[in-house]
Write a protein that holds these residues in place. Sequence first.
Motif, PDB file in Angstrom:
ATOM      1  N   PRO A  12      41.200  49.649  47.695  1.00 36.31           N
ATOM      2  CA  PRO A  12      42.660  51.122  47.188  1.00 36.31           C
ATOM      3  C   PRO A  12      43.566  50.453  47.170  1.00 36.31           C
ATOM      4  N   GLY A  13      44.189  51.506  45.954  1.00 35.63           N
ATOM      5  CA  GLY A  13      45.548  51.086  45.933  1.00 35.63           C
ATOM      6  C   GLY A  13      46.554  49.756  45.197  1.00 35.63           C
ATOM      7  N   THR A  14      45.447  48.792  45.067  1.00 32.38           N
ATOM      8  CA  THR A  14      46.178  47.455  44.399  1.00 32.38           C
ATOM      9  C   THR A  14      46.161  47.791  42.953  1.00 32.38           C
ATOM     10  N   ALA A  15      46.099  48.548  42.034  1.00 29.28           N
ATOM     11  CA  ALA A  15      45.467  49.204  40.744  1.00 29.28           C
ATOM     12  C   ALA A  15      47.149  49.475  40.366  1.00 29.28           C
ATOM     13  N   LEU A  16      48.599  50.108  42.251  1.00 28.37           N
ATOM     14  CA  LEU A  16      49.508  50.138  41.483  1.00 28.37           C
ATOM     15  C   LEU A  16      50.360  49.886  41.173  1.00 28.37           C
ATOM     16  N   THR A  17      50.093  47.746  42.214  1.00 29.28           N
ATOM     17  CA  THR A  17      51.009  46.566  42.635  1.00 29.28           C
ATOM     18  C   THR A  17      51.234  46.352  40.936  1.00 29.28           C
TER      19      THR A  17
END
Length: 462
Positions: free
Chosen positions: A253-258
């Motif tokens: 979760p959230g790693t695609a934002l990086t």
Amino acid sequence: MLSERVAAHSGSLGGSVASATVPSWLTVLTGGIVVGGSFLFTTLLTDHDAMRGVNWWRLALPAPARLRRAVVPFARACSVGVLLVVLATGFVGPREGVRNFALLLVWVGWWAGYTATTYLVGNTWPALNPWRAPLSALRWIRDRRRAGGDGDAEGEADSLVGGVSVPAPWGVWPAVVGLLGLVWLEVVSPVGENPRLLAGVVLAYSLATVAGSLLAGPVWFDRVDPISRVFAAYGRLAPIQCGVDGSLSLRLPGTALTEDSLPDRPGEVAFLVALLWVTTYDGLVATPTWAAAVEPVVDAGVPALVVYAAVLLAGFALFLGVYRLAARRVRETADTYVTARAIERWFAPALLPIAAGYHLAHFLGYFLGLAPALAAVATSPFAPPASPLALVLPGWYGSVKLLFVLAGHVLAIWVAHSLAFELFPGVLAAIRSQYPSVVVMVFYTMTSLWVITQPYAPPPYV
């Protein structure tokens, strides 16, 4: 059974979730310390390759093209059917909020429950969006006629799609204005408790969205429609990601934002800030502090609708101004030639976990409490049970929802930390660049937690 506060406003979350049982000042202070401590912990993680190993991990999921072509039309047809039932029950169904399918489906099932799935699971809205159906049908007819070599029919179909362009200098500001306007309408009008008014709003929104998409084409859902943009933004946070080629992958979760910064278009950063602010605003206007502050202003002769609108815009301007000031300070502390505008776009995705955590804290209890009523009414939307039941959440849930806010902020710290190492060379510059961001996140955290811990009070004058 339902509490009076929930029954009073089916679209409001304030009365459905108890406030935290710990003192407000202790909760706010603890939240600030947790966010600051999370930053200190992440500064120990300076191995860029190791961070990329976490952020870039993914597992390919099966997504057969033939299955997608079959499922998407079926899912969209079902959503169109549900939309029609919402309109019908809104106009002719029971007037009681907890018995009306339209009110329960829109506020409990869709805005509370479904929205949470877009960041907890994945964004399925492009497949479900009922307002895309006319455009998709028209494009399907156009493609069929092209395949059949009907040139006149092809020209006729093309004239209905893409005939009006959205000016490029506008960027996505129309979606920003739309989001602020929708939240203002939800707060100041009885759209959350009056099914007739809700049906009217849904009908007007449907007509405007369908007309806009037919005139402007798919760009309408990318740059103008605030609902599609909300779900698309939340979807970037989800563990299931869909590639441009339709492939699916499972990620942390959230790693695609990086990986990718926002597009270089006006309003991109402002939309994410607005998404964060409107959830805070929705909770703020349902606190005793707001009631005590607004009553003297209205008594002095200022119209209540103007006060609510002014605070909505002022709060948005404050949140946006604080973020932009932090971006300029990032440029100074990192001693970089990267422009402040580029820094704004680069770090803006780190705001999404904060917005999602705050949304979950507000709406999960609301959804759980009224989900049984929604299920009972959905079985017979035109002849619902006389007294649908709802859950009464235990007192300790008031503390659990605080964890959602803190979890969102901690994840935001990780995203910002990863983005800093992607943008700035060297360890020292990457760490120093995060100082202003952490200050802003502490500000957002303490504001959010303060609102969460306040007891519910019906917004006055509306």
